[in-house]
Every structure is written in C-alpha cells, then in structure tokens.
Design a protein around this motif. Sequence first.
Motif, PDB file in Angstrom:
ATOM      1  N   TYR A 158     -19.390  -2.457  -4.700  1.00 55.06           N
ATOM      2  CA  TYR A 158     -18.986  -1.176  -4.110  1.00 55.06           C
ATOM      3  C   TYR A 158     -17.653  -1.326  -3.377  1.00 55.06           C
ATOM      4  O   TYR A 158     -16.787  -0.460  -3.453  1.00 55.06           O
ATOM      5  N   GLN A 159     -17.472  -2.452  -2.662  1.00 53.20           N
ATOM      6  CA  GLN A 159     -16.218  -2.687  -1.952  1.00 53.20           C
ATOM      7  C   GLN A 159     -15.064  -2.936  -2.923  1.00 53.20           C
ATOM      8  O   GLN A 159     -13.933  -2.497  -2.690  1.00 53.20           O
ATOM      9  N   VAL A 160     -15.335  -3.654  -4.020  1.00 54.08           N
ATOM     10  CA  VAL A 160     -14.295  -3.887  -5.027  1.00 54.08           C
ATOM     11  C   VAL A 160     -13.822  -2.560  -5.609  1.00 54.08           C
ATOM     12  O   VAL A 160     -12.621  -2.322  -5.777  1.00 54.08           O
ATOM     13  N   LEU A 161     -14.780  -1.685  -5.916  1.00 51.32           N
ATOM     14  CA  LEU A 161     -14.429  -0.355  -6.409  1.00 51.32           C
ATOM     15  C   LEU A 161     -13.594   0.393  -5.369  1.00 51.32           C
ATOM     16  O   LEU A 161     -12.601   1.049  -5.705  1.00 51.32           O
ATOM     17  N   GLY A 162     -13.982   0.257  -4.093  1.00 48.29           N
ATOM     18  CA  GLY A 162     -13.249   0.919  -3.022  1.00 48.29           C
ATOM     19  C   GLY A 162     -11.824   0.416  -2.911  1.00 48.29           C
ATOM     20  O   GLY A 162     -10.883   1.206  -2.695  1.00 48.29           O
ATOM     21  N   GLN A 163     -11.617  -0.884  -3.051  1.00 51.03           N
ATOM     22  CA  GLN A 163     -10.260  -1.440  -2.948  1.00 51.03           C
ATOM     23  C   GLN A 163      -9.419  -1.101  -4.167  1.00 51.03           C
ATOM     24  O   GLN A 163      -8.193  -0.972  -4.069  1.00 51.03           O
ATOM     25  N   LEU A 164     -10.060  -0.943  -5.321  1.00 51.85           N
ATOM     26  CA  LEU A 164      -9.336  -0.479  -6.505  1.00 51.85           C
ATOM     27  C   LEU A 164      -8.824   0.940  -6.274  1.00 51.85           C
ATOM     28  O   LEU A 164      -7.691   1.276  -6.635  1.00 51.85           O
ATOM     29  N   LYS A 165      -9.665   1.770  -5.644  1.00 50.95           N
ATOM     30  CA  LYS A 165      -9.227   3.124  -5.274  1.00 50.95           C
ATOM     31  C   LYS A 165      -8.015   3.065  -4.352  1.00 50.95           C
ATOM     32  O   LYS A 165      -7.053   3.817  -4.520  1.00 50.95           O
ATOM     33  N   THR A 166      -8.073   2.157  -3.367  1.00 47.97           N
ATOM     34  CA  THR A 166      -6.977   2.022  -2.409  1.00 47.97           C
ATOM     35  C   THR A 166      -5.674   1.672  -3.123  1.00 47.97           C
ATOM     36  O   THR A 166      -4.619   2.268  -2.847  1.00 47.97           O
ATOM     37  N   CYS A 167      -5.732   0.703  -4.050  1.00 46.14           N
ATOM     38  CA  CYS A 167      -4.541   0.307  -4.808  1.00 46.14           C
ATOM     39  C   CYS A 167      -3.954   1.488  -5.572  1.00 46.14           C
ATOM     40  O   CYS A 167      -2.738   1.729  -5.550  1.00 46.14           O
ATOM     41  N   LEU A 168      -4.828   2.225  -6.264  1.00 51.20           N
ATOM     42  CA  LEU A 168      -4.359   3.352  -7.078  1.00 51.20           C
ATOM     43  C   LEU A 168      -3.798   4.472  -6.206  1.00 51.20           C
ATOM     44  O   LEU A 168      -2.763   5.062  -6.531  1.00 51.20           O
ATOM     45  N   ILE A 169      -4.462   4.759  -5.084  1.00 50.68           N
ATOM     46  CA  ILE A 169      -3.993   5.830  -4.206  1.00 50.68           C
ATOM     47  C   ILE A 169      -2.638   5.487  -3.606  1.00 50.68           C
ATOM     48  O   ILE A 169      -1.722   6.320  -3.572  1.00 50.68           O
ATOM     49  N   ILE A 170      -2.480   4.241  -3.137  1.00 52.18           N
ATOM     50  CA  ILE A 170      -1.199   3.831  -2.562  1.00 52.18           C
ATOM     51  C   ILE A 170      -0.105   3.868  -3.624  1.00 52.18           C
ATOM     52  O   ILE A 170       1.005   4.349  -3.377  1.00 52.18           O
ATOM     53  N   GLY A 171      -0.411   3.363  -4.830  1.00 55.98           N
ATOM     54  CA  GLY A 171       0.579   3.344  -5.904  1.00 55.98           C
ATOM     55  C   GLY A 171       1.002   4.735  -6.339  1.00 55.98           C
ATOM     56  O   GLY A 171       2.192   5.049  -6.396  1.00 55.98           O
ATOM     57  N   PHE A 172       0.020   5.600  -6.646  1.00 55.65           N
ATOM     58  CA  PHE A 172       0.346   6.964  -7.077  1.00 55.65           C
ATOM     59  C   PHE A 172       0.963   7.770  -5.932  1.00 55.65           C
ATOM     60  O   PHE A 172       1.824   8.627  -6.162  1.00 55.65           O
ATOM     61  N   GLY A 173       0.504   7.507  -4.713  1.00 56.75           N
ATOM     62  CA  GLY A 173       1.074   8.210  -3.559  1.00 56.75           C
ATOM     63  C   GLY A 173       2.540   7.918  -3.412  1.00 56.75           C
ATOM     64  O   GLY A 173       3.359   8.828  -3.183  1.00 56.75           O
ATOM     65  N   TYR A 174       2.915   6.634  -3.562  1.00 55.97           N
ATOM     66  CA  TYR A 174       4.336   6.278  -3.461  1.00 55.97           C
ATOM     67  C   TYR A 174       5.127   6.883  -4.618  1.00 55.97           C
ATOM     68  O   TYR A 174       6.247   7.367  -4.441  1.00 55.97           O
ATOM     69  N   LEU A 175       4.523   6.881  -5.802  1.00 59.06           N
ATOM     70  CA  LEU A 175       5.203   7.374  -6.996  1.00 59.06           C
ATOM     71  C   LEU A 175       5.494   8.871  -6.912  1.00 59.06           C
ATOM     72  O   LEU A 175       6.587   9.335  -7.262  1.00 59.06           O
ATOM     73  N   PHE A 176       4.529   9.661  -6.394  1.00 60.38           N
ATOM     74  CA  PHE A 176       4.655  11.119  -6.442  1.00 60.38           C
ATOM     75  C   PHE A 176       5.063  11.777  -5.119  1.00 60.38           C
ATOM     76  O   PHE A 176       5.686  12.841  -5.128  1.00 60.38           O
ATOM     77  N   PHE A 177       4.706  11.166  -3.973  1.00 60.22           N
ATOM     78  CA  PHE A 177       4.880  11.882  -2.712  1.00 60.22           C
ATOM     79  C   PHE A 177       5.687  11.148  -1.642  1.00 60.22           C
ATOM     80  O   PHE A 177       6.493  11.769  -0.960  1.00 60.22           O
ATOM     81  N   ASP A 178       5.456   9.865  -1.475  1.00 62.51           N
ATOM     82  CA  ASP A 178       6.005   9.168  -0.315  1.00 62.51           C
ATOM     83  C   ASP A 178       7.518   8.982  -0.428  1.00 62.51           C
ATOM     84  O   ASP A 178       8.075   8.899  -1.534  1.00 62.51           O
ATOM     85  N   ALA A 179       8.159   8.892   0.755  1.00 62.38           N
ATOM     86  CA  ALA A 179       9.606   8.689   0.796  1.00 62.38           C
ATOM     87  C   ALA A 179       9.952   7.348   0.149  1.00 62.38           C
ATOM     88  O   ALA A 179       9.280   6.346   0.357  1.00 62.38           O
ATOM     89  N   LYS A 180      11.011   7.365  -0.655  1.00 64.91           N
ATOM     90  CA  LYS A 180      11.438   6.136  -1.318  1.00 64.91           C
ATOM     91  C   LYS A 180      12.170   5.245  -0.322  1.00 64.91           C
ATOM     92  O   LYS A 180      13.005   5.702   0.446  1.00 64.91           O
ATOM     93  N   VAL A 181      11.842   3.962  -0.332  1.00 65.11           N
ATOM     94  CA  VAL A 181      12.386   3.020   0.645  1.00 65.11           C
ATOM     95  C   VAL A 181      13.048   1.853  -0.090  1.00 65.11           C
ATOM     96  O   VAL A 181      12.812   1.640  -1.282  1.00 65.11           O
ATOM     97  N   PRO A 182      13.896   1.091   0.621  1.00 62.62           N
ATOM     98  CA  PRO A 182      14.510  -0.096  -0.002  1.00 62.62           C
ATOM     99  C   PRO A 182      13.448  -1.059  -0.516  1.00 62.62           C
ATOM    100  O   PRO A 182      12.335  -1.126   0.005  1.00 62.62           O
ATOM    101  N   ALA A 183      13.816  -1.830  -1.519  1.00 64.29           N
ATOM    102  CA  ALA A 183      12.863  -2.719  -2.190  1.00 64.29           C
ATOM    103  C   ALA A 183      12.216  -3.718  -1.239  1.00 64.29           C
ATOM    104  O   ALA A 183      11.020  -4.015  -1.357  1.00 64.29           O
ATOM    105  N   ASN A 184      13.011  -4.240  -0.275  1.00 60.02           N
ATOM    106  CA  ASN A 184      12.436  -5.242   0.626  1.00 60.02           C
ATOM    107  C   ASN A 184      11.362  -4.644   1.534  1.00 60.02           C
ATOM    108  O   ASN A 184      10.331  -5.265   1.813  1.00 60.02           O
ATOM    109  N   TRP A 185      11.576  -3.398   1.999  1.00 60.50           N
ATOM    110  CA  TRP A 185      10.577  -2.727   2.828  1.00 60.50           C
ATOM    111  C   TRP A 185       9.355  -2.339   2.003  1.00 60.50           C
ATOM    112  O   TRP A 185       8.223  -2.365   2.494  1.00 60.50           O
ATOM    113  N   LEU A 186       9.588  -1.973   0.747  1.00 59.02           N
ATOM    114  CA  LEU A 186       8.470  -1.652  -0.134  1.00 59.02           C
ATOM    115  C   LEU A 186       7.597  -2.880  -0.359  1.00 59.02           C
ATOM    116  O   LEU A 186       6.360  -2.791  -0.374  1.00 59.02           O
TER     117      LEU A 186
END
Length: 312
Positions: A255-283
Amino acid sequence: MSVWLAGTFNLFASVSIILVNKQIASVCGFHFILTLLFLNFVTTGTVLECLVRSGNLEVKHLPERERWLIAFMAMFTVLLNNASNEANSVGFYQITKLLIIPTVICIERLGGIWREYSTAIVLSLFVASLGVAIATISDFEVNWRGSILAGLSVVATAKYQILQSGKQHEHNVSAMQITYSVSWPQSFVGFCAAMLLDACVPSIKEYMLLRRGGLLDHEFKSSTDVGWILACCGIAVVMNISTYGILGKTSPVTYQVLGQLKTCLIIGFGYLFFDAKVPANWLLVRFSGAVVAMAGILSYAFIKNSEQKRKD
C-alpha cells in the motif's frame, strides 16, 4: 473487483484528482472549493446509495452524533487539502503529505497515547522529514498563505485519520460503510457551507485564507470548465470505490509503495503542467528531496511491517 484492477484505478484516480483540482482552481479560475466539495460529496453519496439499494453494500450506521462529527471533520480536512493544492505548487502540496505519519504520532502523544517506537522507525521518519525540508527550500512558489494552509492541512488530515480509524474499529464498520454513513450529513454540511461562504457572504473567505469572490458573480470561461468539474466528481467516486477495493487486501508495504508511486507521478505531472519552471540545479534539489522523503516513508513501511510480523 481484483486487487490489481482496483490498484490501477486507484492510481489513476488519485493522481488525476489532484491535477484536475489544480486545473479547476488555477486555470479555469473556479476557486469555489466548498461548492466543488458539495458536488463531490453528493456524487459519491448517490453512487453509494445505488450500491445500497442494489444490495451490494450492507448498511451499518454510526451513532448520530458521531456521524455528524466525522462529516464536519471530513469537510474541513478536504477543504484545507484543496485550498493547499490551490495555493501551492503541486509538488510542494504533495511532498508535505509525507509529514502526515510523523504528525499522527505527535498528536497521539499530545493526547496521552504513548506508543513505543524503535530507533529504526524514528530514523526513517526523520529521513522523511529531512527530504520534505530539502524539497521545500528548492520550491520557488513557496508563500506564507500556502505554507499556513499546507501546515493546517497536514494536521487536520492526521487528526481526521485518527478519528475515523478509531470510530471504525470501535463500531466495527468497514471503510465503505463509514463513508456511506456520513455521506449525506457531509453533503448537507457542504451545501450549507457553500451557500454561506461561496454565495451569500463570500467576503468571509478572505479571513479563512481562501480566494475572494462570490459564486453568483462567477462567469465560466468556456463549456470545458463545466467538463472539468464533472470530471472531478466522477474521479472522486472512482478513487473512493477503488480505495475500498485495495484496503485490507494488500500488505502495508504494498500500500505504501503504491502511495509513493502516486507521489512520484503527481510531482512529475505537476511540474510538467502547472509548477513554475526552475533552473536545472534547483530542480535536481527538489526531486532529490522528494526521493529522500519517499525513501524515508518506504523504510518506515518496511520496518513497521517486519516489526508487526515479529510480534505476531
């Protein structure tokens, strides 16, 4: 429903609902969170009512007072979650959720419940908290309003989880039964709150750190805005039903592994579609912090599971 199918639906719905809520608030400009919650509660309640009428769900209600207490707590918790999602970057919103387990432990101790935790458990939670701190300092969208809402959201979620889990075990009801038991009280509370704060006296919302503006003055930009709202209601139902399909049928680690997979996908898609773009080192710093935090939570799940097996 098989566990694999339920897990797939749950993964899709859990990731989608965060992104769709962000789309509705930030892109469509429909920041009437209470109205959206009311629509979600009514949709979920209606589907559960259909399951009851068709004989697919056994009714088992909580005592009346506790039904309303949980209904109020649920609405308050989801309100803060959605407000935090609207006020913060998707990545920051999701990463702060990893602090819920340490917060539950702190609340239990403040309430006089002292459980024994091994050194390994404490270290794993420290690693998770450290990862959240690393990810936070690299987020260019951190602001005081969003930070306060995120903090309140974590505390409210932890408190709600303790309350619901306690009542569920006390009255021997399933997660689905307790959700049905509070669904209509939730809908009534949501309706009253939406009418008061979104329609009648929207000026009060500013004092609650919510976006200003009245529902009656809102103009939809296009018909697709309504489509996003309807999609949110549908996804909420899928998420709830699929969650019941995997609860108790998978190990805590799975259940926790599934939860962390959700976290990875949400952070990734969130950055791709919504979050402010930042320099590569800060990313790199942000995602490194997220990885550290998730490693801490996964370690906690593995250690907790192995300790429980040794006790049994």
